[in-house]
Design a protein around this motif. Structure first.
Motif, PDB file in Angstrom:
ATOM      1  N   GLU A 182      22.714   6.750  49.253  1.00  0.00           N
ATOM      2  CA  GLU A 182      21.934   6.560  50.491  1.00  0.00           C
ATOM      3  C   GLU A 182      21.723   7.870  51.247  1.00  0.00           C
ATOM      4  OE1 GLU A 182      22.413   3.864  54.667  1.00  0.00           O
ATOM      5  OE2 GLU A 182      23.781   3.596  52.868  1.00  0.00           O
ATOM      6  N   ILE A 183      22.783   8.668  51.223  1.00  0.00           N
ATOM      7  CA  ILE A 183      22.513  10.141  51.925  1.00  0.00           C
ATOM      8  C   ILE A 183      21.567  10.942  51.378  1.00  0.00           C
ATOM      9  CG2 ILE A 183      23.676  12.070  52.428  1.00  0.00           C
ATOM     10  CD1 ILE A 183      26.275  10.854  52.787  1.00  0.00           C
ATOM     11  N   ASN A 184      21.670  10.958  50.074  1.00  0.00           N
ATOM     12  CA  ASN A 184      20.525  11.728  49.488  1.00  0.00           C
ATOM     13  C   ASN A 184      19.139  11.116  49.427  1.00  0.00           C
ATOM     14  OD1 ASN A 184      21.772  14.106  48.679  1.00  0.00           O
ATOM     15  ND2 ASN A 184      23.289  13.068  47.446  1.00  0.00           N
ATOM     16  N   ASN A 185      19.191   9.914  49.351  1.00  0.00           N
ATOM     17  CA  ASN A 185      17.643   8.973  49.266  1.00  0.00           C
ATOM     18  C   ASN A 185      16.947   9.299  50.727  1.00  0.00           C
ATOM     19  OD1 ASN A 185      16.953   7.722  47.156  1.00  0.00           O
ATOM     20  ND2 ASN A 185      18.468   5.961  47.579  1.00  0.00           N
ATOM     21  N   ILE A 186      17.699   9.501  51.874  1.00  0.00           N
ATOM     22  CA  ILE A 186      17.311   9.828  53.255  1.00  0.00           C
ATOM     23  C   ILE A 186      17.021  11.297  53.232  1.00  0.00           C
ATOM     24  CG2 ILE A 186      17.890  10.041  55.675  1.00  0.00           C
ATOM     25  CD1 ILE A 186      19.975   7.957  55.189  1.00  0.00           C
ATOM     26  N   ILE A 187      17.815  12.326  52.630  1.00  0.00           N
ATOM     27  CA  ILE A 187      17.447  13.763  52.738  1.00  0.00           C
ATOM     28  C   ILE A 187      16.006  13.784  51.663  1.00  0.00           C
ATOM     29  CG2 ILE A 187      18.165  15.913  51.616  1.00  0.00           C
ATOM     30  CD1 ILE A 187      21.146  15.152  52.117  1.00  0.00           C
ATOM     31  N   PHE A 188      16.048  13.450  50.601  1.00  0.00           N
ATOM     32  CA  PHE A 188      14.691  13.655  49.737  1.00  0.00           C
ATOM     33  C   PHE A 188      13.631  12.901  50.207  1.00  0.00           C
ATOM     34  CE2 PHE A 188      18.144  14.920  46.676  1.00  0.00           C
ATOM     35  CZ  PHE A 188      17.595  16.326  46.322  1.00  0.00           C
ATOM     36  N   GLY A 189      13.745  11.757  50.954  1.00  0.00           N
ATOM     37  CA  GLY A 189      12.629  11.026  51.448  1.00  0.00           C
ATOM     38  C   GLY A 189      12.113  11.817  52.709  1.00  0.00           C
ATOM     39  N   ASN A 190      12.888  12.443  53.381  1.00  0.00           N
ATOM     40  CA  ASN A 190      12.493  13.278  54.630  1.00  0.00           C
ATOM     41  C   ASN A 190      11.604  14.518  53.881  1.00  0.00           C
ATOM     42  OD1 ASN A 190      13.871  11.536  56.275  1.00  0.00           O
ATOM     43  ND2 ASN A 190      15.162  12.989  57.160  1.00  0.00           N
ATOM     44  N   ALA A 191      12.314  15.043  53.099  1.00  0.00           N
ATOM     45  CA  ALA A 191      11.684  16.284  52.500  1.00  0.00           C
ATOM     46  C   ALA A 191      10.278  15.816  51.775  1.00  0.00           C
ATOM     47  CB  ALA A 191      12.719  16.765  51.313  1.00  0.00           C
ATOM     48  N   LYS A 192      10.288  14.641  51.035  1.00  0.00           N
ATOM     49  CA  LYS A 192       8.998  14.441  50.489  1.00  0.00           C
ATOM     50  C   LYS A 192       7.830  14.219  51.195  1.00  0.00           C
ATOM     51  CE  LYS A 192       7.440  10.904  47.120  1.00  0.00           C
ATOM     52  NZ  LYS A 192       7.519   9.686  46.288  1.00  0.00           N
ATOM     53  N   ALA A 193       8.097  13.980  52.693  1.00  0.00           N
ATOM     54  CA  ALA A 193       7.008  13.983  53.472  1.00  0.00           C
ATOM     55  C   ALA A 193       6.273  15.059  53.501  1.00  0.00           C
ATOM     56  CB  ALA A 193       7.367  13.196  54.888  1.00  0.00           C
ATOM     57  N   GLU A 194       7.189  16.247  53.627  1.00  0.00           N
ATOM     58  CA  GLU A 194       6.506  17.772  53.662  1.00  0.00           C
ATOM     59  C   GLU A 194       5.876  18.177  52.231  1.00  0.00           C
ATOM     60  OE1 GLU A 194       7.786  22.252  55.119  1.00  0.00           O
ATOM     61  OE2 GLU A 194       8.912  20.398  55.702  1.00  0.00           O
ATOM     62  N   ILE A 195       7.020  17.888  51.274  1.00  0.00           N
ATOM     63  CA  ILE A 195       6.517  18.290  49.922  1.00  0.00           C
ATOM     64  C   ILE A 195       5.062  17.728  49.355  1.00  0.00           C
ATOM     65  CG2 ILE A 195       7.348  18.453  47.522  1.00  0.00           C
ATOM     66  CD1 ILE A 195      10.328  18.562  48.773  1.00  0.00           C
ATOM     67  N   SER A 196       4.982  16.544  49.728  1.00  0.00           N
ATOM     68  CA  SER A 196       4.046  16.033  49.189  1.00  0.00           C
ATOM     69  C   SER A 196       2.535  16.719  49.430  1.00  0.00           C
ATOM     70  CB  SER A 196       3.713  14.525  49.432  1.00  0.00           C
ATOM     71  OG  SER A 196       3.648  14.456  50.934  1.00  0.00           O
TER      72      SER A 196
END
Length: 318
Positions: free
Chosen positions: A252-266
């Motif tokens: 769950e922690i890393n889903n949140i981290i990478f989910g937040n990063a994905k918004a910028e990375i995309s």
């Protein structure tokens, strides 16, 4: 050979791109006129490009190959991001000659800046310009830089690290931990690390990423202390040991981290897989020979966590 072409065609010039990371234009103003004058009637055409900080340098190096990088270590956003730590792994700067101007002693600089031409401030203009001229002349006449020769001997592949992706993950990680009340996060000195070494942490999450500039994976790994610090806030109960009840929280922690990063990375055209969880110490992620790794360690009040970046080799075009 390049040198023979110049002998036959005097009107053709070899373009040499120089990235100057300098927030107040002093370095650029110091070297621009003498360098251009020095090579006016030669077979080399120096092109000077300035970046005002580490973030802008990262963006410029994404889009253009540089033969030389001249850095003032006092510029903003240089030491707190990924650019300076992977200069010799990024596709467009990995073969560049590195010149560093600093008020610090060489021993205080990150490992990635240790093997460079170093100039202590206040720098001697003549000394700096002579060093730049020597580099450009050597490259014009076909000398091979030691790091380029070593890279060629080691493997016939090249790789690239997209620094924007790294910075996005760092930003997302620290932001998410702050949301969980971990506000005293400190980033320690990053540096190269063998991609074949085990992950440094006891609970980890890995995502594969791919773009035009990067092919590889990132992992976020927590040691016992830092993980229990975060999961205690998540579960609203003090956790003192890793167990079956709290280990699932890493996903769950890393889903949140990478989910937040994905918004910028995309926005960078990067494709990212769903994070996969790896539990236990000394776990490894298989990768091909010729891969390159970088480890970015962080410390909290109760432990450490690590962002591990691995770039897979990209075969040379025929």
């Amino acid at each position: 050979m390049v040198y023979m072409v110049f002998e036959q065609r005097k009107d053709m010039k070899l373009r040499k791109n120089i990235l100057i990371v300098d927030n107040n234009c002093e370095l650029e103003q110091l070297v621009r006129e003498p360098i251009l004058k020095q090579f006016k009637d030669s077979g080399v055409s120096p092109v000077l490009i300035r970046a005002k900080d580490g973030a802008e340098a990262a963006i410029k190096s994404e889009n253009q190959k540089f033969d030389m990088v001249l850095i003032d270590t006092e510029v903003p956003r240089l030491m707190d991001g990924g650019f300076v730590y992977g200069l010799h792994t990024y596709k467009n700067t990995q073969d560049a000659e590195l010149l560093v101007v600093s008020t610090k002693d060489p021993s205080e600089l990150p490992d990635s800046l240790q093997h460079c031409k170093f100039f202590k401030k206040p720098v001697s203009p003549a000394e700096l310009i002579n060093a730049m001229v020597a580099v450009l002349n050597a490259e014009h006449h076909g000398d091979v830089k030691p790091q380029a020769a070593a890279a060629t001997a080691a493997a016939a592949t090249k790789y690239a690290v997209d620094v924007r992706v790294i910075n996005a993950v760092i930003k997302a990680t620290t932001n998410v931990l702050a949301q969980f009340g971990v506000t005293d996060v400190k980033m320690d000195k990053a540096g190269p690390k063998s991609p074949h070494d085990p992950l440094m942490g006891e609970v980890s999450s890995v995502v594969d990423i791919q773009s035009q500039a990067f092919q590889g994976y990132l992992s976020v790994s927590f040691d016992k202390g830092s993980y229990l610090e975060v999961v205690s806030v998540m579960l609203m109960e003090e956790q003192t040991e890793l167990n079956a009840d709290n280990q699932d929280a890493v996903g769950e922690i890393n889903n949140i981290i990478f989910g937040n990063a994905k918004a910028e990375i995309s926005n960078f055209g990067v494709k990212m897989t769903v994070p996969r969880v790896i539990l236990g110490a000394n776990q490894s992620v298989p990768c091909a020979q010729g891969s390159a790794g970088m480890l970015i360690p962080f410390s909290t009040a109760k432990g450490k966590f690590y962002i591990n970046v691995v770039a897979l080799p990209v075969a040379k075009a025929a």
